[in-house]
Motif scaffolding. Structure first.
Motif, PDB file in Angstrom:
ATOM      1  N   LYS B  83     -13.299 -11.792 -27.214  1.00  0.00           N
ATOM      2  CA  LYS B  83     -13.401 -12.865 -26.216  1.00  0.00           C
ATOM      3  C   LYS B  83     -13.387 -14.214 -26.935  1.00  0.00           C
ATOM      4  O   LYS B  83     -13.963 -14.343 -28.019  1.00  0.00           O
ATOM      5  CB  LYS B  83     -14.703 -12.756 -25.426  1.00  0.00           C
ATOM      6  N   VAL B  84     -12.779 -15.171 -26.297  1.00  0.00           N
ATOM      7  CA  VAL B  84     -12.711 -16.501 -26.905  1.00  0.00           C
ATOM      8  C   VAL B  84     -13.185 -17.568 -25.919  1.00  0.00           C
ATOM      9  O   VAL B  84     -12.713 -17.637 -24.786  1.00  0.00           O
ATOM     10  CB  VAL B  84     -11.278 -16.842 -27.347  1.00  0.00           C
ATOM     11  N   ILE B  85     -14.134 -18.350 -26.362  1.00  0.00           N
ATOM     12  CA  ILE B  85     -14.559 -19.519 -25.578  1.00  0.00           C
ATOM     13  C   ILE B  85     -14.093 -20.771 -26.307  1.00  0.00           C
ATOM     14  O   ILE B  85     -14.417 -20.962 -27.476  1.00  0.00           O
ATOM     15  CB  ILE B  85     -16.091 -19.564 -25.408  1.00  0.00           C
ATOM     16  N   MET B  86     -13.315 -21.574 -25.621  1.00  0.00           N
ATOM     17  CA  MET B  86     -12.836 -22.810 -26.224  1.00  0.00           C
ATOM     18  C   MET B  86     -13.911 -23.890 -26.084  1.00  0.00           C
ATOM     19  O   MET B  86     -14.550 -24.017 -25.041  1.00  0.00           O
ATOM     20  CB  MET B  86     -11.553 -23.308 -25.544  1.00  0.00           C
ATOM     21  N   LEU B  95      -6.305 -29.552 -20.737  1.00  0.00           N
ATOM     22  CA  LEU B  95      -6.764 -28.651 -21.792  1.00  0.00           C
ATOM     23  C   LEU B  95      -7.400 -27.405 -21.188  1.00  0.00           C
ATOM     24  O   LEU B  95      -7.206 -26.294 -21.676  1.00  0.00           O
ATOM     25  CB  LEU B  95      -7.760 -29.376 -22.706  1.00  0.00           C
ATOM     26  N   ILE B  96      -8.159 -27.616 -20.129  1.00  0.00           N
ATOM     27  CA  ILE B  96      -8.784 -26.473 -19.464  1.00  0.00           C
ATOM     28  C   ILE B  96      -7.712 -25.540 -18.910  1.00  0.00           C
ATOM     29  O   ILE B  96      -7.753 -24.332 -19.105  1.00  0.00           O
ATOM     30  CB  ILE B  96      -9.712 -26.952 -18.317  1.00  0.00           C
ATOM     31  N   GLY B 103      -5.019 -17.556 -22.178  1.00  0.00           N
ATOM     32  CA  GLY B 103      -5.798 -16.336 -22.331  1.00  0.00           C
ATOM     33  C   GLY B 103      -7.219 -16.498 -22.829  1.00  0.00           C
ATOM     34  O   GLY B 103      -7.875 -15.506 -23.158  1.00  0.00           O
ATOM     35  N   ALA B 104      -7.709 -17.737 -22.873  1.00  0.00           N
ATOM     36  CA  ALA B 104      -9.109 -17.913 -23.260  1.00  0.00           C
ATOM     37  C   ALA B 104     -10.005 -17.288 -22.200  1.00  0.00           C
ATOM     38  O   ALA B 104      -9.611 -17.164 -21.038  1.00  0.00           O
ATOM     39  CB  ALA B 104      -9.434 -19.394 -23.420  1.00  0.00           C
ATOM     40  N   ASN B 105     -11.214 -16.886 -22.602  1.00  0.00           N
ATOM     41  CA  ASN B 105     -12.129 -16.281 -21.651  1.00  0.00           C
ATOM     42  C   ASN B 105     -13.123 -17.288 -21.088  1.00  0.00           C
ATOM     43  O   ASN B 105     -13.795 -17.014 -20.103  1.00  0.00           O
ATOM     44  CB  ASN B 105     -12.899 -15.146 -22.331  1.00  0.00           C
ATOM     45  N   GLY B 106     -13.205 -18.428 -21.748  1.00  0.00           N
ATOM     46  CA  GLY B 106     -14.134 -19.429 -21.262  1.00  0.00           C
ATOM     47  C   GLY B 106     -13.843 -20.778 -21.876  1.00  0.00           C
ATOM     48  O   GLY B 106     -13.030 -20.903 -22.794  1.00  0.00           O
ATOM     49  N   TYR B 107     -14.528 -21.781 -21.364  1.00  0.00           N
ATOM     50  CA  TYR B 107     -14.295 -23.145 -21.819  1.00  0.00           C
ATOM     51  C   TYR B 107     -15.604 -23.899 -21.677  1.00  0.00           C
ATOM     52  O   TYR B 107     -16.230 -23.874 -20.611  1.00  0.00           O
ATOM     53  CB  TYR B 107     -13.209 -23.788 -20.963  1.00  0.00           C
ATOM     54  N   LEU B 108     -16.006 -24.547 -22.739  1.00  0.00           N
ATOM     55  CA  LEU B 108     -17.272 -25.271 -22.694  1.00  0.00           C
ATOM     56  C   LEU B 108     -17.116 -26.675 -23.237  1.00  0.00           C
ATOM     57  O   LEU B 108     -16.402 -26.886 -24.230  1.00  0.00           O
ATOM     58  CB  LEU B 108     -18.324 -24.548 -23.546  1.00  0.00           C
ATOM     59  N   LEU B 129     -14.718 -14.500 -16.777  1.00  0.00           N
ATOM     60  CA  LEU B 129     -14.078 -15.730 -17.223  1.00  0.00           C
ATOM     61  C   LEU B 129     -14.944 -16.903 -16.769  1.00  0.00           C
ATOM     62  O   LEU B 129     -15.390 -16.925 -15.630  1.00  0.00           O
ATOM     63  CB  LEU B 129     -12.683 -15.869 -16.614  1.00  0.00           C
ATOM     64  N   CYS B 130     -15.180 -17.832 -17.649  1.00  0.00           N
ATOM     65  CA  CYS B 130     -16.010 -18.988 -17.287  1.00  0.00           C
ATOM     66  C   CYS B 130     -15.307 -20.289 -17.614  1.00  0.00           C
ATOM     67  O   CYS B 130     -15.187 -20.666 -18.786  1.00  0.00           O
ATOM     68  CB  CYS B 130     -17.338 -18.942 -18.018  1.00  0.00           C
ATOM     69  N   PHE B 131     -14.868 -20.986 -16.600  1.00  0.00           N
ATOM     70  CA  PHE B 131     -14.227 -22.284 -16.815  1.00  0.00           C
ATOM     71  C   PHE B 131     -14.897 -23.317 -15.925  1.00  0.00           C
ATOM     72  O   PHE B 131     -15.343 -22.986 -14.830  1.00  0.00           O
ATOM     73  CB  PHE B 131     -12.733 -22.200 -16.500  1.00  0.00           C
ATOM     74  N   PRO B 132     -14.930 -24.543 -16.407  1.00  0.00           N
ATOM     75  CA  PRO B 132     -15.486 -25.603 -15.563  1.00  0.00           C
ATOM     76  C   PRO B 132     -14.593 -25.741 -14.335  1.00  0.00           C
ATOM     77  O   PRO B 132     -13.369 -25.633 -14.459  1.00  0.00           O
ATOM     78  CB  PRO B 132     -15.380 -26.853 -16.438  1.00  0.00           C
TER      79      PRO B 132
END
Lengths: 213, 213
Positions: B83-86, B95-96, B103-108, B129-132
């Motif tokens: 899993k990758v969180i950017m 960017l989000i 294919g990112a799994n999240g973004y913080l 998946l967690c994105f803003p």
DNA sequence: CATAAAATACCAACTGATTTGTATTGTGCA
DNA sequence: TGCACAATACAAATCAGTTGGTATTTTATG
């Protein structure tokens, strides 16, 4: 000399919560340093200065609400004895100069090593000024071309010009600097724009910013 | 279910040493999370993946050398289970979207709260998946004018125009959008440049970028 | 209602960069 | 030696934005 060990008291002001938490924990490992408060913005910081008097403030330049420099000015006006180290993400010449000019005691990049951070904090606490020495900027050879750029197959000269464009040089200034005709600079620039598939100076600037070349 | 507690193994990749140190220490406080490696750039990260297989990678987007997205692609090509969180400093819509698309799994955001960080890490580890959530962008009313801007005393219209300029609209496009004459847009723009004390579009762009308006 | 500020609109001169050409010279490699 | 490419140089047309004016209408506020 001292019977009781005088701790170096610190307030950290930064809106990046993770960063501040991290920094806080990192400093907790140091026996001679005590974080007496943290603040998420300039207002909070100034407010806490009503009741607390630290030896040192770590002050982020980019904060929402009140700009780091405004806060710096306030601190230096009202609490001239408090040392201030400015924190910034990027190595921007003019920000360093500004910090110096406005009375900061030090300047640190956020990608500094722990050792450097501590060294600067301790030096500043003892009354020294600590600023990054500016790299010799305008030598025509670029530092190292970013590997990311390789895909675009820019030539040596083109890569070199990018370094100047990054510093907001006009075509004429670049021509003067490199002893070229402005026509030559325009030609190079034209080729850069083509290779990077960009349409105007702002797009080029965004490219430079985004990929932090 | 589990007899031995399976820790969530993490690698952090970020060129900001202080940030990484901080994050590292912060995560050390969590019993279910183990940082098995850190990397200062994409190359280092990929190298450590030869020998280590984390559940999760915290991956900074802006790194020197290899862009975060390039690294993301590599990871997803070769180690699709990781899993990758950017991580990114700024809230940039595109960017989000890009992270999601690639294919990112999240973004913080780096100014996230500790609680949010942990929540996102744990959620992503469990396959979510967690994105803003994106704020509604192009309605002519600006979201909230950044308080930092107040010192410049921009009017409502001027602040509004800044939102469009930020999105790289030309004067003509803004005029069309807002049903104004291009002359009007030029006037507003002129006043903005005066108030902000800037000389050309690139400087304005840098201002916008620097202060993340 | 009077006044100030904001928003609108226009114009001309100017600056800097882009685009589309052409052309010459130097340099490294097969 | 010859070829490809890089680097240099030039010119004209065009585009986007800046600057310094002026001027009218709308809107908010005391």
């Amino acid at each position: 000399m001292e019977s009781t060990v005088e701790k170096l008291s610190v307030i950290i002001a930064d809106d990046h919560t993770l960063f501040i938490n991290g920094l806080h924990m990192l400093l907790q490992g140091e026996p001679d340093i005590e974080v007496i408060s943290i603040a998420a913005n300039g207002k909070e910081l100034l407010h806490s200065l009503h009741t607390k008097t630290p030896n040192l403030v770590l002050l982020d330049i980019n904060m929402p609400g009140m700009n780091g420099f405004d806060v710096l000015k306030r601190i230096k006006d009202y609490y001239p004895k408090i040392k201030v180290i400015m924190l910034s993400t990027y190595n921007e010449e003019h920000l360093i100069e500004k910090a110096k000019a406005e009375g900061a005691n030090g300047y640190l990049f956020k990608n500094a090593e722990k050792a450097e951070l501590l060294q600067v904090m301790r030096s500043v606490a003892q009354g020294q000024l600590c600023f990054p020495c500016k790299q010799p900027v305008v030598n025509s050879m670029p530092n190292e071309p970013d590997p990311f750029l390789k895909q675009f197959q820019l030539t040596k000269r083109e890569t070199e010009l990018l370094q100047f464009i990054k510093q907001n040089f006009t075509n004429q200034q670049m021509a003067d600097h490199l002893h070229l005709s402005i026509y030559t600079v325009e030609t190079h620039r034209k080729n850069i724009m083509q290779k990077l598939n960009l349409k105007n100076p702002v797009e080029l600037n965004r490219f430079i910013m985004q990929y932090n070349l």
